[in-house]
Design a protein around this motif. Structure first.
Motif, PDB file in Angstrom:
ATOM      1  N   ALA A 372      -3.439  -7.544  -9.265  1.00 38.11           N
ATOM      2  CA  ALA A 372      -2.898  -7.732 -10.606  1.00 38.11           C
ATOM      3  C   ALA A 372      -1.395  -7.904 -10.510  1.00 38.11           C
ATOM      4  O   ALA A 372      -0.784  -7.659  -9.464  1.00 38.11           O
ATOM      5  N   TYR A 373      -0.794  -8.335 -11.576  1.00 36.62           N
ATOM      6  CA  TYR A 373       0.657  -8.444 -11.673  1.00 36.62           C
ATOM      7  C   TYR A 373       1.228  -7.088 -12.072  1.00 36.62           C
ATOM      8  O   TYR A 373       0.874  -6.540 -13.123  1.00 36.62           O
ATOM      9  N   LYS A 374       2.041  -6.522 -11.209  1.00 38.89           N
ATOM     10  CA  LYS A 374       2.645  -5.207 -11.442  1.00 38.89           C
ATOM     11  C   LYS A 374       1.593  -4.145 -11.738  1.00 38.89           C
ATOM     12  O   LYS A 374       1.862  -3.167 -12.446  1.00 38.89           O
ATOM     13  N   SER A 375       0.371  -4.348 -11.245  1.00 34.58           N
ATOM     14  CA  SER A 375      -0.777  -3.440 -11.403  1.00 34.58           C
ATOM     15  C   SER A 375      -1.327  -3.416 -12.820  1.00 34.58           C
ATOM     16  O   SER A 375      -2.293  -2.705 -13.090  1.00 34.58           O
ATOM     17  N   LEU A 386      -3.980  -2.826 -17.917  1.00 31.56           N
ATOM     18  CA  LEU A 386      -4.652  -1.851 -17.059  1.00 31.56           C
ATOM     19  C   LEU A 386      -3.760  -0.626 -16.860  1.00 31.56           C
ATOM     20  O   LEU A 386      -2.556  -0.758 -16.668  1.00 31.56           O
ATOM     21  N   THR A 387      -4.348   0.564 -16.912  1.00 28.81           N
ATOM     22  CA  THR A 387      -3.650   1.754 -16.441  1.00 28.81           C
ATOM     23  C   THR A 387      -4.289   2.127 -15.106  1.00 28.81           C
ATOM     24  O   THR A 387      -5.495   2.009 -14.929  1.00 28.81           O
ATOM     25  N   PHE A 388      -3.473   2.550 -14.177  1.00 28.95           N
ATOM     26  CA  PHE A 388      -3.923   2.780 -12.807  1.00 28.95           C
ATOM     27  C   PHE A 388      -4.667   1.581 -12.267  1.00 28.95           C
ATOM     28  O   PHE A 388      -5.716   1.694 -11.655  1.00 28.95           O
ATOM     29  N   GLY A 389      -4.093   0.415 -12.522  1.00 26.53           N
ATOM     30  CA  GLY A 389      -4.647  -0.813 -11.997  1.00 26.53           C
ATOM     31  C   GLY A 389      -4.375  -0.949 -10.513  1.00 26.53           C
ATOM     32  O   GLY A 389      -3.876  -0.016  -9.867  1.00 26.53           O
ATOM     33  N   PRO A 390      -4.687  -2.110  -9.935  1.00 23.99           N
ATOM     34  CA  PRO A 390      -4.521  -2.316  -8.497  1.00 23.99           C
ATOM     35  C   PRO A 390      -3.111  -2.010  -8.006  1.00 23.99           C
ATOM     36  O   PRO A 390      -2.124  -2.369  -8.646  1.00 23.99           O
ATOM     37  N   ASN A 391      -3.041  -1.291  -6.878  1.00 22.77           N
ATOM     38  CA  ASN A 391      -1.789  -0.981  -6.202  1.00 22.77           C
ATOM     39  C   ASN A 391      -0.788  -0.230  -7.075  1.00 22.77           C
ATOM     40  O   ASN A 391       0.413  -0.525  -7.088  1.00 22.77           O
ATOM     41  N   SER A 392      -1.309   0.762  -7.800  1.00 23.77           N
ATOM     42  CA  SER A 392      -0.422   1.657  -8.556  1.00 23.77           C
ATOM     43  C   SER A 392      -0.628   3.106  -8.148  1.00 23.77           C
ATOM     44  O   SER A 392      -0.082   4.017  -8.764  1.00 23.77           O
ATOM     45  N   GLY A 393      -1.421   3.333  -7.099  1.00 23.28           N
ATOM     46  CA  GLY A 393      -1.728   4.696  -6.680  1.00 23.28           C
ATOM     47  C   GLY A 393      -0.546   5.365  -5.999  1.00 23.28           C
ATOM     48  O   GLY A 393       0.105   4.766  -5.140  1.00 23.28           O
ATOM     49  N   ILE A 439       3.564  -7.215  -2.215  1.00 18.66           N
ATOM     50  CA  ILE A 439       2.945  -5.896  -2.134  1.00 18.66           C
ATOM     51  C   ILE A 439       2.166  -5.746  -0.830  1.00 18.66           C
ATOM     52  O   ILE A 439       2.301  -4.739  -0.111  1.00 18.66           O
ATOM     53  N   GLN A 440       1.350  -6.740  -0.481  1.00 22.98           N
ATOM     54  CA  GLN A 440       0.531  -6.639   0.727  1.00 22.98           C
ATOM     55  C   GLN A 440       1.393  -6.668   1.995  1.00 22.98           C
ATOM     56  O   GLN A 440       1.065  -6.011   2.990  1.00 22.98           O
ATOM     57  N   LYS A 441       2.489  -7.395   1.959  1.00 21.43           N
ATOM     58  CA  LYS A 441       3.410  -7.407   3.098  1.00 21.43           C
ATOM     59  C   LYS A 441       4.017  -6.025   3.299  1.00 21.43           C
ATOM     60  O   LYS A 441       4.117  -5.530   4.430  1.00 21.43           O
ATOM     61  N   ARG A 442       4.396  -5.394   2.212  1.00 22.13           N
ATOM     62  CA  ARG A 442       4.966  -4.043   2.296  1.00 22.13           C
ATOM     63  C   ARG A 442       3.902  -3.031   2.733  1.00 22.13           C
ATOM     64  O   ARG A 442       4.177  -2.121   3.505  1.00 22.13           O
ATOM     65  N   MET A 466      -2.990   1.572  -3.332  1.00 19.04           N
ATOM     66  CA  MET A 466      -1.733   2.295  -3.279  1.00 19.04           C
ATOM     67  C   MET A 466      -0.506   1.415  -3.530  1.00 19.04           C
ATOM     68  O   MET A 466      -0.506   0.220  -3.228  1.00 19.04           O
ATOM     69  N   TYR A 467       0.551   2.061  -4.045  1.00 16.67           N
ATOM     70  CA  TYR A 467       1.830   1.371  -4.231  1.00 16.67           C
ATOM     71  C   TYR A 467       2.741   1.712  -3.054  1.00 16.67           C
ATOM     72  O   TYR A 467       3.019   2.888  -2.798  1.00 16.67           O
ATOM     73  N   PRO A 468       3.230   0.701  -2.331  1.00 14.24           N
ATOM     74  CA  PRO A 468       3.985   0.952  -1.108  1.00 14.24           C
ATOM     75  C   PRO A 468       5.469   1.193  -1.334  1.00 14.24           C
ATOM     76  O   PRO A 468       6.325   0.413  -0.906  1.00 14.24           O
ATOM     77  N   GLY A 469       5.784   2.278  -2.013  1.00  6.82           N
ATOM     78  CA  GLY A 469       7.194   2.560  -2.264  1.00  6.82           C
ATOM     79  C   GLY A 469       7.381   3.854  -3.024  1.00  6.82           C
ATOM     80  O   GLY A 469       6.442   4.621  -3.249  1.00  6.82           O
ATOM     81  N   PHE A 470       8.618   4.099  -3.424  1.00  4.30           N
ATOM     82  CA  PHE A 470       8.961   5.285  -4.198  1.00  4.30           C
ATOM     83  C   PHE A 470       8.495   5.122  -5.647  1.00  4.30           C
ATOM     84  O   PHE A 470       8.377   4.002  -6.159  1.00  4.30           O
ATOM     85  N   ALA A 471       8.273   6.245  -6.302  1.00  2.00           N
ATOM     86  CA  ALA A 471       7.957   6.212  -7.736  1.00  2.00           C
ATOM     87  C   ALA A 471       9.117   5.596  -8.512  1.00  2.00           C
ATOM     88  O   ALA A 471       8.916   4.923  -9.525  1.00  2.00           O
TER      89      ALA A 471
END
Length: 492
Positions: A372-375, A386-393, A439-442, A466-471
């Motif tokens: 998704a775009y920005k999850s 979406l809430t808690f969509g793709p790559n927002s964990g 996102i996938q590169k990170r 998962m989200y590959p970074g800081f909150a």
């Protein structure tokens, strides 16, 4: 079926009355958007905290961080609250913000369909009702459908079967022979809570988790009073906890010297609590910290060493009518089997059919892994959030910190749609693809993608979770709705 002509079109339809759904309703309400409906399949609010009421259920994030910043609770009883207290906080939100008037209980959504001509989402339900809305918030949660393991013979067992997310409180464990399958987040809370009640407890471990000590303390009365009289003091503690958890990302998400430091802490905790060398060896992870979820407990290891408790690390061959048979040919007989095996996470599908522009099906598009775009938005599905969509964990910080960022983004987007009188706001496919390539590169450089098998990954190893970074980075990307990344669909 409800008549299309007489059914009102609401501004926002929210699916799910857990933390995400209720938080979305509160923030929409605060921004003057009162025209909404919340559909909840159960008969009460709470989501995962309503369902997960197993013995010992608690949060592994400090209470003052696992709560909404716009709805602080000065009266948390402990630094890490139990499930019942968290559910109480959720009920408090409903009462404080008068949310019950929006909720339709016992309403299970079976499909969503985008009406291109009218610029409206149509939601069908199990009961035959139909709801219409300009915008939809998917707040059903990723941890909502219990997952049983794919073990041969699971239906043959004649004793009692209990899933951690569907606990049967009427069943008495006293004096029973009990087997626990799984050693994840729920198992390490269940085992210490029941070991003193059962006659015999056997824990089946496939992979040992990394376990950190849990600094759980009772909240003193003076602190509760200070939080009530000086709300800024509670806010200061929340910020301190937030920053402390942000620093953990350096050890959990990426392979760094802090990873080794965290692993030493985990091994010290194990060595300090488990003196038997063989048991310690069985409980020592053989993968990098962070690859799987890091757990926190100060009573799990002691529970495993109780005289009536046994850890089994042989793989399970099958379940039969009497119990569990492991690959070396031994049958372990039980009165009750507890499945602490988590949830069917929707990282490769949707909870019900969602039909977008030109009949496209989101479930089909997500077959090999969700994106998704920005999850939060998917191209071809206008006005769907979406809430808690793709790559927002989150792997290191509070889920509610991420959730607040998502909710604030949704509110801004809904305001944009209503203020500009748009039929739809549809993210551009190019923007979505560009975002996900980055996102996938990170993700390729993170511990989650370092080789172990976890629920973060699909069967073919795609990380849609998962989200590959800081909150802080996640919040920054969600700060503004960048309109050039969207197609603005005008009214006809």
């Amino acid at each position: 079926m409800t008549d299309v002509q007489t059914t009102p079109v609401v501004t926002t339809l929210i699916i799910g009355a857990g933390f995400a759904g209720l938080g979305s309703a509160i923030r929409l309400q605060q921004e003057g958007i009162d025209d909404m409906v919340i559909l909840e399949r159960d008969e009460q609010v709470g989501g995962t905290w309503r369902d997960n009421q197993y013995p010992g259920a608690a949060c592994d994030i400090p209470s003052n961080l696992y709560s909404y910043s716009f709805a602080p609770n000065p009266d948390w009883s402990r630094s890490f609250s139990g499930a019942r207290e968290i559910l109480g906080y959720i009920h408090h939100l409903v009462n404080q913000f008068d949310l019950a008037r929006y909720i339709r209980f016992g309403t299970n959504v079976t499909g969503l369909n985008w009406d291109q001509d009218r610029g409206v989402w149509e939601a069908t339900t199990e009961g035959g009702e139909t709801y219409y809305a300009k915008t939809v918030v998917m707040a059903q949660g990723p941890l909502s459908n219990p997952g049983f393991p794919n073990i041969a013979g699971i239906e043959d067992f004649k004793g009692k079967k209990i899933h951690s997310a569907q606990w049967d409180h009427s069943y008495n464990l006293e004096g029973k022979r009990v087997g626990v399958i799984g050693t994840g987040a729920s198992a390490i809370q269940i085992v210490p809570s029941i070991v003193g009640k059962v006659d015999k407890l056997t824990v089946f471990q496939r992979t040992p988790p990394w376990v950190m000590p849990r600094p759980d303390f009772e909240t003193p009365d003076w602190q509760k009073l200070a939080f009530r009289k000086l709300p800024l003091s509670q806010n200061a503690l929340r910020k301190a906890l937030y920053l402390a958890h942000e620093s953990m990302a350096l050890g959990v998400i990426w392979n760094s010297p802090l990873t080794r430091l965290a692993e030493r802490l985990g091994k010290w905790h194990l060595r300090n609590q488990v003196k038997d060398r063989w048991l310690r060896r069985q409980l020592t992870p053989n993968y990098r910290l962070g690859c799987k979820r890091v757990l926190v407990s100060s009573d799990y290891y002691p529970a495993l060493q109780q005289p009536n408790c046994k850890l089994i690390t042989w793989p399970i061959a099958r379940i039969d009518e009497n119990g569990v048979r492991t690959v070396e040919g031994i049958e372990h007989q039980f009165d009750c089997l507890i499945f602490a095996t988590g949830f069917n996470v929707s990282n490769a599908g949707t909870p019900f059919p969602i039909t977008g522009v030109d009949g496209r099906q989101l479930n089909e598009e997500w077959k090999r892994g969700a994106s998704a775009y920005k999850s939060i938005n998917v191209a071809g599905y206008p006005n769907l959030f979406l809430t808690f969509g793709p790559n927002s964990g989150p792997g290191h910080n509070s889920a509610l910190v991420y959730m607040e960022s998502q909710i604030n983004y949704i509110v801004k987007a809904v305001r944009t749609i209503t203020s500009l009188d748009l039929k739809g706001l549809d993210v551009r496919q190019s923007a979505q693809e560009s975002h996900n390539r980055a996102i996938q590169k990170r993700l390729s450089r993170t511990n989650w993608n370092s080789g172990c098998k976890s629920w973060y990954l699909t069967e073919d190893g795609f990380n849609a979770t998962m989200y590959p970074g800081f909150a802080t980075q996640y919040a920054l990307q969600m700060k503004e709705v960048v309109l050039k990344d969207y197609r603005l669909l005008p009214q006809s």
